[in-house]
Design a protein around this motif. Structure first.
Motif, short mmCIF file in Angstrom:
data_model
loop_
_atom_site.label_atom_id
_atom_site.label_comp_id
_atom_site.label_asym_id
_atom_site.label_seq_id
_atom_site.Cartn_x
_atom_site.Cartn_y
_atom_site.Cartn_z
N GLU A 17 0.83 -1.20 0.00
CA GLU A 17 0.00 0.00 0.00
C GLU A 17 0.86 1.26 0.00
OE1 GLU A 17 -2.65 -0.32 3.28
OE2 GLU A 17 -3.90 -1.84 2.35
N ILE A 18 1.95 1.22 0.79
CA ILE A 18 2.85 2.37 0.85
C ILE A 18 3.52 2.60 -0.50
CG2 ILE A 18 5.00 3.25 1.85
CD1 ILE A 18 2.71 3.51 3.75
N ARG A 19 3.97 1.53 -1.13
CA ARG A 19 4.60 1.65 -2.45
C ARG A 19 3.64 2.27 -3.46
NH1 ARG A 19 9.36 -0.98 -3.51
NH2 ARG A 19 10.16 -2.34 -1.86
N ALA A 20 2.40 1.80 -3.46
CA ALA A 20 1.40 2.34 -4.38
C ALA A 20 1.14 3.81 -4.09
CB ALA A 20 0.11 1.54 -4.28
N LEU A 21 1.11 4.17 -2.80
CA LEU A 21 0.87 5.56 -2.40
C LEU A 21 2.00 6.47 -2.87
CD1 LEU A 21 -0.39 6.75 1.05
CD2 LEU A 21 1.71 7.71 0.10
N ILE A 22 3.25 6.02 -2.70
CA ILE A 22 4.41 6.83 -3.08
C ILE A 22 4.35 7.20 -4.55
CG2 ILE A 22 6.93 6.78 -3.38
CD1 ILE A 22 7.04 5.10 -0.79
N ASP A 23 3.92 6.27 -5.38
CA ASP A 23 3.87 6.52 -6.82
C ASP A 23 2.85 7.59 -7.20
OD1 ASP A 23 5.85 4.65 -7.29
OD2 ASP A 23 4.44 3.01 -7.67
N LYS A 24 1.93 7.90 -6.28
CA LYS A 24 0.88 8.89 -6.56
C LYS A 24 1.21 10.28 -6.03
CE LYS A 24 -2.73 5.33 -6.31
NZ LYS A 24 -3.90 4.85 -5.55
N ILE A 25 2.30 10.41 -5.28
CA ILE A 25 2.67 11.72 -4.72
C ILE A 25 3.20 12.62 -5.84
CG2 ILE A 25 4.19 12.90 -3.09
CD1 ILE A 25 4.18 10.34 -1.40
N GLU A 26 2.80 13.88 -5.82
CA GLU A 26 3.23 14.83 -6.85
C GLU A 26 4.62 15.38 -6.50
OE1 GLU A 26 0.17 17.76 -7.18
OE2 GLU A 26 -1.35 16.31 -7.82
N PRO A 27 5.64 15.05 -7.32
CA PRO A 27 7.03 15.43 -7.00
C PRO A 27 7.24 16.93 -6.83
CG PRO A 27 6.96 13.81 -8.78
CD PRO A 27 5.54 14.27 -8.55
N GLU A 28 6.53 17.74 -7.61
CA GLU A 28 6.76 19.19 -7.53
C GLU A 28 6.36 19.73 -6.16
OE1 GLU A 28 2.86 18.50 -9.83
OE2 GLU A 28 4.87 17.61 -9.67
N ASN A 29 5.34 19.13 -5.53
CA ASN A 29 4.94 19.57 -4.20
C ASN A 29 5.97 19.16 -3.15
OD1 ASN A 29 2.60 20.67 -5.26
ND2 ASN A 29 1.36 18.86 -4.84
N VAL A 30 6.57 18.01 -3.36
CA VAL A 30 7.64 17.56 -2.46
C VAL A 30 8.84 18.50 -2.58
CG1 VAL A 30 9.22 15.69 -1.89
CG2 VAL A 30 6.87 15.17 -2.57
N ASP A 31 9.19 18.87 -3.81
CA ASP A 31 10.31 19.79 -4.03
C ASP A 31 10.05 21.14 -3.36
OD1 ASP A 31 11.61 17.86 -5.50
OD2 ASP A 31 10.98 18.66 -7.44
N LEU A 32 8.81 21.63 -3.47
CA LEU A 32 8.46 22.90 -2.84
C LEU A 32 8.58 22.79 -1.33
CD1 LEU A 32 7.33 25.78 -2.85
CD2 LEU A 32 5.03 24.80 -2.96
N PHE A 33 8.06 21.71 -0.78
CA PHE A 33 8.13 21.51 0.67
C PHE A 33 9.58 21.49 1.15
CE2 PHE A 33 8.30 18.74 4.44
CZ PHE A 33 7.42 19.39 5.28
N LEU A 34 10.42 20.74 0.46
CA LEU A 34 11.83 20.65 0.86
C LEU A 34 12.50 22.01 0.79
CD1 LEU A 34 14.31 19.01 1.68
CD2 LEU A 34 14.70 18.53 -0.75
N SER A 35 12.23 22.77 -0.28
CA SER A 35 12.85 24.09 -0.42
C SER A 35 12.45 25.03 0.70
CB SER A 35 12.50 24.70 -1.78
OG SER A 35 11.11 25.02 -1.86
N GLU A 36 11.21 24.88 1.19
CA GLU A 36 10.76 25.73 2.29
C GLU A 36 11.39 25.31 3.61
OE1 GLU A 36 9.11 28.46 2.02
OE2 GLU A 36 8.79 28.24 -0.14
N MET A 37 11.68 24.03 3.76
CA MET A 37 12.26 23.54 5.01
C MET A 37 13.70 24.02 5.21
SD MET A 37 9.93 21.85 6.70
CE MET A 37 8.91 23.24 6.09
N VAL A 38 14.42 24.25 4.14
CA VAL A 38 15.84 24.61 4.29
C VAL A 38 16.07 26.12 4.29
CG1 VAL A 38 16.65 22.43 3.30
CG2 VAL A 38 16.21 24.37 1.79
#
Length: 204
Positions: A17-38
């Protein structure tokens, strides 16, 4: 007793289930989140119940990698300043107490990040950055906005089906996601394990 077979099989199902979920995450939102954290800013973390525990673990790890992080509601948490970041962990994005925190953070000029399974939720609609950990959600009329009511009545419904009907899929994926973010922060900030070890609690 059937031994450990069922437990291990449940673990394998959750892994799938986790593997299937990861494939559905939008990478650009992850990139934005990481950029805000640093960015150079304070980071405040909030959540209710089990999601709140994941948030506390994330706040601790942020401190371990050298960032200034606080848990909303702790007695030693300082006043938020305009431009500071607030990270909310909420599967539903609708829990009243957490919605209040999100709205307060926005009113104070904070940058609001949401980790959720429900990007179109109340918090999702006002957040500056939303990372959706997508999973099937129950019908809208099954959501109880008050976390305490869901717990007391035994009617807690999380965005985690089919195996994990009480929230495990969101919370497990949120924990994995937050640890992966920490690993990326360490790479970006050139923070080694020696730096982390120096910040571990040594008076407990």
């Amino acid at each position: 007793m059937t031994g450990c077979g069922d437990v291990l099989e449940n673990m394998r199902i959750m892994e799938e289930e986790i593997r299937a979920l990861i494939d559905k995450i939008e990478p650009e939102n992850v990139d934005l989140f990481l950029s805000e954290m640093v960015k150079e800013r304070r980071i405040y973390v909030a959540g209710a119940g089990r999601s709140g525990l994941i948030g506390r673990a994330y706040a601790m790890r942020l401190m371990h990698v050298g960032l200034e992080s606080y848990v909303v509601g702790e007695t030693v948490t300082p006043a938020m300043r305009e431009g500071d970041a607030v990270v909310i962990f909420s599967g539903s994005g609708e829990t009243n107490s957490v919605v209040d925190i999100a709205e307060t953070a926005k009113s104070l000029g904070g940058y609001l990040c949401l980790i959720t399974s429900h990007k179109n939720s109340t918090i999702g609609k006002i957040a500056d950055c939303v990372v959706e950990l997508p999973s099937p959600t129950p019908p809208e009329n099954e959501w109880e906005n008050t976390f305490e009511i869901r717990q007391i009545t035994g009617g807690y419904k999380s965005a985690s089906l089919p195996l994990a009907s009480i929230g495990t899929l969101f919370e497990t994926s949120a924990m994995i996601f937050s640890d992966a973010v920490i690993a990326s922060i360490m790479e970006v900030n050139l923070c080694g394990i020696e730096d982390v070890m120096e910040r571990l609690n040594n008076i407990q």
